[in-house]
Motif scaffolding. Structure first.
Motif, mmCIF file in Angstrom:
data_model
loop_
_atom_site.group_PDB
_atom_site.id
_atom_site.type_symbol
_atom_site.label_atom_id
_atom_site.label_comp_id
_atom_site.label_asym_id
_atom_site.label_seq_id
_atom_site.Cartn_x
_atom_site.Cartn_y
_atom_site.Cartn_z
ATOM 1 N N ILE B 60 0.029 -7.224 -0.863
ATOM 2 C CA ILE B 60 -0.837 -7.383 0.309
ATOM 3 C C ILE B 60 -1.422 -6.030 0.727
ATOM 4 O O ILE B 60 -2.566 -5.954 1.169
ATOM 5 C CB ILE B 60 -0.062 -8.065 1.458
ATOM 6 C CG1 ILE B 60 0.284 -9.501 1.046
ATOM 7 C CG2 ILE B 60 -0.882 -8.071 2.743
ATOM 8 C CD1 ILE B 60 1.006 -10.308 2.091
ATOM 9 N N ILE B 61 -0.644 -4.952 0.551
ATOM 10 C CA ILE B 61 -1.179 -3.619 0.860
ATOM 11 C C ILE B 61 -2.410 -3.342 -0.010
ATOM 12 O O ILE B 61 -3.382 -2.731 0.422
ATOM 13 C CB ILE B 61 -0.099 -2.529 0.648
ATOM 14 C CG1 ILE B 61 0.943 -2.619 1.755
ATOM 15 C CG2 ILE B 61 -0.722 -1.134 0.632
ATOM 16 C CD1 ILE B 61 2.124 -1.714 1.551
ATOM 17 N N MET B 62 -2.387 -3.852 -1.260
ATOM 18 C CA MET B 62 -3.545 -3.679 -2.152
ATOM 19 C C MET B 62 -4.719 -4.559 -1.728
ATOM 20 O O MET B 62 -5.781 -4.504 -2.343
ATOM 21 C CB MET B 62 -3.185 -4.065 -3.588
ATOM 22 C CG MET B 62 -2.325 -3.073 -4.303
ATOM 23 S SD MET B 62 -2.363 -3.363 -6.096
ATOM 24 C CE MET B 62 -1.490 -4.900 -6.260
ATOM 25 N N GLY B 197 -6.139 -0.730 -1.307
ATOM 26 C CA GLY B 197 -6.242 -1.590 -0.134
ATOM 27 C C GLY B 197 -7.229 -1.057 0.881
ATOM 28 O O GLY B 197 -7.928 -1.816 1.558
ATOM 29 N N GLY B 198 -7.314 0.264 0.981
ATOM 30 C CA GLY B 198 -8.219 0.872 1.950
ATOM 31 C C GLY B 198 -9.672 0.745 1.538
ATOM 32 O O GLY B 198 -10.565 0.746 2.371
ATOM 33 N N GLY B 265 -4.174 -2.066 2.956
ATOM 34 C CA GLY B 265 -4.263 -0.695 3.414
ATOM 35 C C GLY B 265 -3.388 -0.336 4.603
ATOM 36 O O GLY B 265 -3.230 0.829 4.929
ATOM 37 N N VAL B 266 -2.827 -1.335 5.285
ATOM 38 C CA VAL B 266 -2.041 -1.083 6.499
ATOM 39 C C VAL B 266 -0.666 -1.718 6.370
ATOM 40 O O VAL B 266 -0.538 -2.785 5.787
ATOM 41 C CB VAL B 266 -2.745 -1.690 7.742
ATOM 42 C CG1 VAL B 266 -1.989 -1.342 9.011
ATOM 43 C CG2 VAL B 266 -4.179 -1.243 7.807
ATOM 44 N N GLY B 267 0.351 -1.062 6.935
ATOM 45 C CA GLY B 267 1.682 -1.658 6.954
ATOM 46 C C GLY B 267 2.565 -1.109 5.852
ATOM 47 O O GLY B 267 2.242 -0.096 5.236
#
Lengths: 313, 321
Positions: B60-62, B197-198, B265-267
């Motif tokens: 999920i970060i990706m 992710g960002g 990108g978050v977490g």
């Protein structure tokens, strides 16, 4: 490109080829009686897939369909004694409401549909558990026959399930090809941003698409519960995978915009033929889920329109 | 500017605050909730879920999603159980080899998952959902619907052996949480997950092999699912097709409720720890105060939607599918 010209015709060619292959292996398969009962048996799944078509057509997905169908098997069984045939209305309304909520959460609250429908499915599952008292329930045979006997009877050798499916198919076909809603749906499926730019109320169209998906999942649950004469929070488990497979092998890609409800009929029949072919070729029933999973991957990869995906996430 | 800052601060700390409020709430209603016995119960149900949730956190970060966990967990559990029994049936013999084997199986399924997603250019939610179905089907094929009992006392020590009131499996889960944290914050792999992710195009332009990274991400997730499967088998002593049931809903809920944004990108893994605890505290607390357990799925469904809505920056997202 010849491939591009053949592509829209692939689903029915596949269906025909499969029927012939299975028929060649065992001519019993081709007996009209067998084909008819196979079609009747697949009708609850077809109705669910019919609804799923709308969610996929606009580029979304409805993972709550199975839970909504589960819930309506319970609703139908619980409300039958007091409401009689009115139970059908309660089921349809519940499906519409749950679907519309998914649609609202997706479009207004910007939650991707696979999460919003998963969450709404959780709510539907809870509701089913609550209503059923976590038990399998049975319909009173007399009550069932007086209110819903018409759904599962036979006229001139044709099971009524097929007629129910056919009526729903024609209604949805009308909606898809003869109404402004249908054309708007096509516009949203083909390109959402362009649809917004041309002044369509995209939010409303998407909410209706999810509501239709919920409603048809509910009707699928109702028919299934009448067929089995009962309801439970897990009765329709195992419907989700073949329903998605039916839509995709029918030729409505995950990216939406092409295909439609007739494609889903063909897709559902392909699923039905594959299922019974496993019987004829004596392939173990435990293989079935794996086979459909693999078919799903192949079908997605073959139909998806990659020009619509800038980045494949 | 001030408004945005407020929202960000809120989103960052909300999960932890919610967890504390929940614990307080249940303790006030039923003091037994806060007993070591009950906390251990929460920790036991959280341990396998935490492993699976950490696995999907990386994905999920990706900015992708992995819905294959139910199938992967089932296959890893079943393969482990078969190999374990075939090799002697106790950790003290060669049967310990079944542990790394299960992890390898998890990694292999993750690898396939990544291949389907990257090479066939299929969106990850659908590639992984389909792979999950294949996995569950494969587990069913292996077991033929039977349950396999793993009764080795040393292996079951994961549950029965307790240190300071908590079973060994809780400490195993914590160790893997630290490994996950190490990967996330101290390795190039972890940093690259955040880079993709960002902003994938930026990451690609800066020379990152995004496709390779994605496949590695799915493999890593598969490894954590397999560890989750081992703990799940250790917890009930049975491996079956249904071992993976409910992990999809639970883990996605946990990750999102913990504050890892679906957009990527978050977490990170600490968010996921908080999320898993929130989910399991709610599940356990509702039973402890006398509510029926099935309300849980409904409440979690609502919670997920609230969490996604809160974590969505509405200015940067124009529409979703």
């Amino acid at each position: 490109m010849t491939l591009e010209r053949i592509k829209p015709h692939l689903p029915w060619i596949t269906l025909l080829a499969l029927v012939l292959i299975v028929g060649a292996a065992d001519s019993n398969f081709l007996r009209p009686q067998n084909l008819i009962s196979m079609t009747a048996d697949i009708m609850p799944l077809f109705i669910m897939a019919l609804g799923m078509t709308f969610a996929i057509y606009i580029g979304g997905i409805d993972l709550s369909a199975q839970s909504v169908a589960n819930m309506t098997t319970v609703i139908a069984t619980v409300t039958l004694p007091t409401l009689g045939i009115g139970a059908a209305l309660v089921c349809i309304a519940a499906g519409l409401i749950f679907g519309a909520i998914s649609g609202y959460i997706t479009t207004k609250l910007l939650v991707p549909s696979f999460v919003s429908t998963l969450a709404v499915g959780g709510v539907a599952y809870s509701s089913a558990q609550y209503l059923s008292g976590q038990r399998a329930l049975y319909m009173d045979a007399g009550l069932r026959d007086s209110s819903f006997g018409w759904m599962v009877g036979k006229t001139a050798g044709i099971p009524h399930e097929i007629l129910v499916g056919l009526v729903l198919l024609l209604a949805m076909l009308f909606l898809q090809s003869r109404t402004t809603f249908g054309r708007a749906l096509k516009a949203v499926g083909a390109g959402e941003l362009a649809a917004v730019a041309s002044g369509l109320n995209v939010t409303r169209i998407k909410v209706i698409a999810f509501a239709l998906s919920g409603m048809l999942a509910a009707i699928a649950g109702l028919l299934f519960s009448v067929k089995l004469s009962g309801g439970s929070p897990t009765l329709a488990n195992g419907f989700l995978l073949p329903a998605i497979v039916a839509v995709l092998v029918g030729g409505t890609p995950l990216t939406g915009g092409v295909g439609g409800v007739v494609n889903t009929l063909i897709g559902t029949l392909i699923v039905a033929v594959i299922r019974s072919s496993m019987l004829y070729f004596e392939i173990d029933a435990t293989m079935q889920q794996m086979v459909f999973g693999i078919i799903l991957i192949v079908a997605i990869a073959a139909t998806i329109d990659r020009s619509k995906l800038r980045v494949v996430k | 500017m001030n408004g945005i800052l407020n929202r960000e601060t809120l989103v960052k700390w909300a999960p932890l605050i919610v967890l504390f409020i929940l614990i307080l709430f249940f303790t006030v209603l039923e003091p037994r909730f806060f007993s070591v016995r009950n906390l251990a119960r929460i920790a036991i149900s959280s341990a396998p879920a935490l492993m699976v949730a950490i696995g999907v956190t990386f994905i999920i970060i990706m900015g992708s999603i992995d819905l294959s966990m139910e199938g992967t967990v089932s296959v890893s559990a079943v393969v482990f159980a078969f190999a374990f029994l075939a090799l002697g049936g106790t950790i003290l013999s060669w049967a310990w080899l079944a542990l790394p084997l299960a992890v390898l199986v998890g990694a292999a399924i993750g690898f396939l998952n990544g291949l389907v997603h990257v090479k066939l250019k299929v969106p990850s939610f659908m590639a992984s959902l389909a792979m999950g179905f294949v996995g569950t089907g494969f587990a069913l094929l292996l077991t033929g619907g039977d349950r396999i009992r793993v009764e080795d006392e040393v292996f079951r020590g994961l549950l029965t052996e307790r240190w300071l009131g908590f079973p060994v499996m809780v400490y195993v889960a914590l160790a893997f949480l630290l490994i996950g944290w190490f990967i996330q914050s101290r390795t190039a792999l972890g940093r690259n997950f955040y880079a993709v992710g960002g902003g994938e195009e930026l990451a690609h332009a800066s020379g990152l092999n995004v496709n390779r990274l994605r496949i590695m991400g799915f493999m890593l997730a598969g490894v954590f699912y397999a560890v989750g499967a081992l703990l799940a088998v250790g917890r009930i002593g049975i491996a079956e097709t249904a071992t993976g049931n409910n992990f999809m809903f639970m883990s996605i809920t946990s990750v999102v409720v913990g504050g890892t944004a679906l957009w990527g990108g978050v977490g990170g893994v600490w968010n996921t720890l908080v999320g898993v605890l929130i989910v399991n505290v709610i599940g356990n607390g509702m039973v402890v105060i006398g509510l029926p357990g099935y309300v849980q799925d409904g409440v979690l469904g609502l919670l997920v939607i609230i969490a996604v809505v809160l974590s969505t920056d509405r200015k940067s997202v124009s529409f979703v599918k």
